[in-house]
Design an enzyme around this catalytic site. Structure first.
Site, PDB file in Angstrom:
ATOM      1  N   ASP A   1       0.833  -1.195   0.000  1.00  0.00           N
ATOM      2  CA  ASP A   1       0.000   0.000   0.000  1.00  0.00           C
ATOM      3  C   ASP A   1       0.874   1.253   0.000  1.00  0.00           C
ATOM      4  O   ASP A   1       1.861   1.341   0.735  1.00  0.00           O
ATOM      5  CB  ASP A   1      -0.891  -0.032   1.251  1.00  0.00           C
TER       6      ASP A   1
ATOM      7  N   GLU B   1      15.130 -14.585  -0.099  1.00  0.00           N
ATOM      8  CA  GLU B   1      15.507 -15.715   0.738  1.00  0.00           C
ATOM      9  C   GLU B   1      14.468 -16.838   0.657  1.00  0.00           C
ATOM     10  O   GLU B   1      14.730 -17.968   1.071  1.00  0.00           O
ATOM     11  CB  GLU B   1      15.649 -15.270   2.197  1.00  0.00           C
TER      12      GLU B   1
END
Length: 564
Positions: free
Chosen positions: A218, A282
Site C-alpha cells: 500500500d 531468501e
C-alpha cells in the site's frame, strides 16, 4: 541450467523452477475485500472463514492468486488500513489459525495468497506509536515523523493530508507535530530510521514464514519523506496531476493543488525496497506488487522501483482507474509504460476498493452495462502485464448509491456531497438473490447495505447460465491462459482510425492480432498488407465480421486472429 540470485546458499535453480518462481508474470490476481466478501460469524462483517467458504468460487474463475485487503488488528478508523498490530489478525476477521487454514486450502486449489502490507503508517493505537509519543528520548522516539512547530505555533510545513486538512497533528505530550498522510489517527512511520526499517522487515518475515506468496504494498512511494521538510510547490496549472486516490477532483480535494515533490517518492526509498527484495529472495516464488500514486511522475517512479531485478517485482498506477475510456488513452498508457519502464513489470486493473466501479465510470447513455463489462474484461485480459480483478466485477456490479446516513468511509464523509467516497464500491458480495442480504450474512444489519439493484446479478443467478457475464469471465481468462503469448509475450500497437485499438501480442510462431472498437458506432478497419491472417479466433462472447481483409466491428466489439 541457469542460476537465480537470492536462493538459500548452496542452491541452484533449474529453468522449470525459475518458471515457477516467476509465476507472477502475466498472472491474474483476484482482490478480496474481506469485510464485504462473506460473513460467517453473524456480525454483518465478512471474515477469513467467509473467504475459505468461497474459495471454490474464486478458483472457478481461473485466477492465479488472491489479494487479501487488510485483516490485521486495527481500530478500523480506515477499515484496516490503520494497523495496530502488523503480526496478528483482528478478532472481527478471525484468528491466525483461520489465516493459516486459508493459506493451506488456497494452495491446495492452486491459488497463491497475496496480503496487503500497510507499512507507510500505523494506527495511533499501535504500541510503537504509544511509546514514541511518550517522550522525546525513548527507544522509539524517532520511529515516527515528529517536528517542532514554527515560531508562531503553526505546522512545520504546507504538506496536506489526502483525507483533508494539514498533514500534521499536534501532540500534547511531546509538544510536537507528527505527520500523517491520511487520517490523524494514522501517523506516518519514519523510514529514515534503520531500527524502524528492521522492525518492519521482521513483520514481513513473520508472514513469509506463514506461507504467504506475496505482498501488495500500500502507498509504496509514501514510505520516505524529505528530511528537510521542505514545502511542496503549487502544481502548475497545465500539469496533468490528480488526487492520489484516483479521483481526479482537485476542486474537491486541495491535495491536488500541490506538486508533491517532498512528502513522498524520495530517492532514499530505493534503498529500503532493495532491503525488502533481499528478504523476499531468501524465500522461493514470492512476489511484490506496489501501489504507486505519484500523479504525472508515476511511470518514472514505477521504473525506478521495478528495474534491475533488485527491488519490486511489479507495480500498478492509477492510469486505468480513472474515467477516461478511449483507444488513445489505453494506447498511450501502455505505450508510455513500455517506453519508460524498460525491464520492469506492470499490473493493470480497471477497478479496486478505492475507486468507482469501472462499469459505472465508463458507461454512456444507451450502453448495456453487461456488454460493456464483457468488452472490458476481454480488453484487460489481452494486455501485456499481470492483471487484477476486483471482487464483484465478475458479476458486472455497478457502483452502489449509498445514502449519507449509511456512509462509513471517512474520506467520503469529509468531502460529501461533491465526492461520495469509496463505500459505493465496497458493498457486500451478492451470492444468492433470494437469501437475506443476498447470502452475505444472516445478521440483522450488514456494515454496508446490500443494494437492491445488485440482487439480479447474484452468483446463483449466473453460475449455471452458459451465457452469463460470470461465465464470460471464466471463458475469457481460460482463453488468456491457453495462449502463452498473452502471459508474457510482447505487445506492439498498429495504426488505426477512429476509436479503434489494435495491437499484436507475441512473436515467432504465435502472434495474435487484437482489434477493439471502443466507440459505440460500427467501424471498419483494414490491417496493412504485411499482416496475413492464418485463423480467426473467436474471443468469448464476440463474433465480428471479416470480409476481403477488412474487419467489421459493431460498437464495443472485439476481433482476434492468429497471424501467419
Amino acid at each position: 541450467m541457469i542460476t537465480r540470485r537470492g536462493l538459500r546458499p548452496g542452491r541452484e535453480q533449474t529453468v522449470s523452477e525459475t518458471i515457477l518462481a516467476d509465476w507472477w508474470r502475466g498472472c491474474v490476481i483476484y482482490q478480496v475485500y474481506p469485510r464485504s466478501y462473506q460473513d460467517t460469524s453473524g456480525d454483518g462483517i465478512g471474515d477469513l472463514r467467509g473467504v475459505i467458504r468461497r474459495l471454490d468460487h474464486i478458483a472457478s474463475l481461473g485466477v492465479d492468486a488472491i489479494w487479501l485487503s487488510p485483516f490485521f488488528k486495527s481500530p478500523m478508523a480506515d477499515f484496516g488500513y490503520d494497523v495496530s498490530d502488523f503480526c496478528d489478525v483482528d478478532p472481527m476477521f478471525g484468528t491466525l489459525s483461520d489465516f493459516d487454514e486459508l493459506v493451506e486450502l488456497a494452495h491446495a486449489r492452486g491459488l497463491k495468497i497475496i496480503i496487503d502490507q500497510v507499512i507507510s503508517h500505523s494506527s495511533d493505537q499501535h504500541s510503537w506509536f504509544r511509546e514514541s509519543r511518550s517522550s522525546r528520548d525513548n527507544a522509539k522516539a524517532d520511529w515516527y515523523i515528529w517536528a517542532d512547530p514554527k515560531p508562531d505555533g503553526t505546522a512545520p510545513n504546507n504538506w496536506l493530508s489526502i483525507f483533508g486538512g494539514p498533514a500534521w497533528e499536534w501532540d500534547t505530550v511531546r509538544r510536537q507535530y507528527y505527520m500523517h498522510n491520511f487520517l490523524a489517527s494514522q501517523p506516518d512511520l519514519n523510514f529514515h530510521n534503520p531500527d524502524l526499517q528492521n522492525a518492519i522487515l521482521d513483520t514481513v518475515r513473520f508472514w513469509l514464514d506463514r506461507g504467504v506468496d506475496g505482498f501488495r504494498l500500500d502507498t509504496v512511494n509514501f514510505y520516505v519523506h524529505d528530511k528537510h521538510l521542505r514545502d511542496n510547490p503549487p502544481l502548475s496549472k497545465n500539469a496533468e496531476d490528480g488526487n492520489f486516490m484516483g479521483v481526479d477532483a482537485p476542486d474537491t480535494n486541495p491535495y491536488g493543488f500541490q506538486d508533491h515533490l517532498y512528502d513522498k517518492s524520495q530517492p532514499e526509498n530505493i534503498v529500503f525496497l532493495q532491503r525488502l527484495r533481499a528478504l523476499l529472495d531468501e524465500y522461493e516464488g514470492r512476489t511484490t506488487v506496489g501501489e504507486v500514486g505519484d500523479g504525472r511522475r508515476s511511470l518514472k517512479t514505477v521504473a525506478a522501483y521495478t528495474n534491475g531485478g533488485d527491488k519490486l517485482h511489479m507495480c500498478y498506477t492509477f492510469d486505468m482507474l480513472g474515467g477516461e475510456f478511449s483507444a488513445e488513452h489505453f494506447r498511450r498508457s501502455i505505450a508510455n509504460f513500455q517506453s519508460v519502464v524498460q525491464d520492469g513489470w506492470v499490473c493493470w486493473a480497471f477497478s479496486n476498493h478505492d475507486v468507482e466501479r469501472h462499469v459505472s465510470r465508463w458507461m454512456r447513455d444507451g450502453d448495456d452495462p453487461e456488454h460493456l463489462a464483457r468488452f472490458a474484461i476481454s480488453m484487460l485480459s489481452s494486455f501485456r502485464g499481470s492483471i487484477c480483478l476486483y471482487q464483484g466485477e465478475e458479476l458486472g456490479l455497478e457502483e452502489a448509491q449509498i445514502a449519507f446516513e449509511d456512509l462509513t468511509d471517512p474520506y467520503g464523509i469529509r468531502f460529501w456531497p461533491a465526492y461520495k467516497g469509496r463505500d459505493g464500491c465496497r458493498t457486500p458480495m451478492v451470492w444468492e438473490k433470494d437469501a437475506a442480504h443476498a447470502g452475505f450474512s444472516d445478521a440483522p444489519r450488514t456494515w454496508l447495505p446490500v443494494p437492491e439493484s445488485h440482487l439480479r446479478q447474484a452468483v446463483d443467478q449466473q453460475d449455471h447460465l452458459s451465457g452469463s457475464l460470470l461465465n464470460h469471465y471464466r471463458q475469457t481468462l481460460a482463453f488468456r491462459k491457453s495462449h502463452a503469448c498473452l502471459v508474457d509475450g510482447p505487445m506492439a500497437f498498429l495504426e488505426t482510425n477512429g476509436d479503434v485499438l489494435a495491437f499484436i501480442r507475441g512473436e515467432g510462431h504465435e502472434r495474435l492480432l487484437f482489434v477493439f472498437n471502443l466507440g459505440r458506432e460500427p467501424v471498419e478497419w483494414t490491417p496493412s498488407s504485411d499482416l496475413q491472417i492464418a485463423e480467426i479466433l473467436r474471443m468469448p462472447g464476440f463474433a465480428p465480421g471479416h470480409e476481403g481483409g477488412t474487419v467489421m466491428l459493431e460498437g464495443l466489439d472485439v476481433f482476434c486472429a492468429r497471424l501467419v
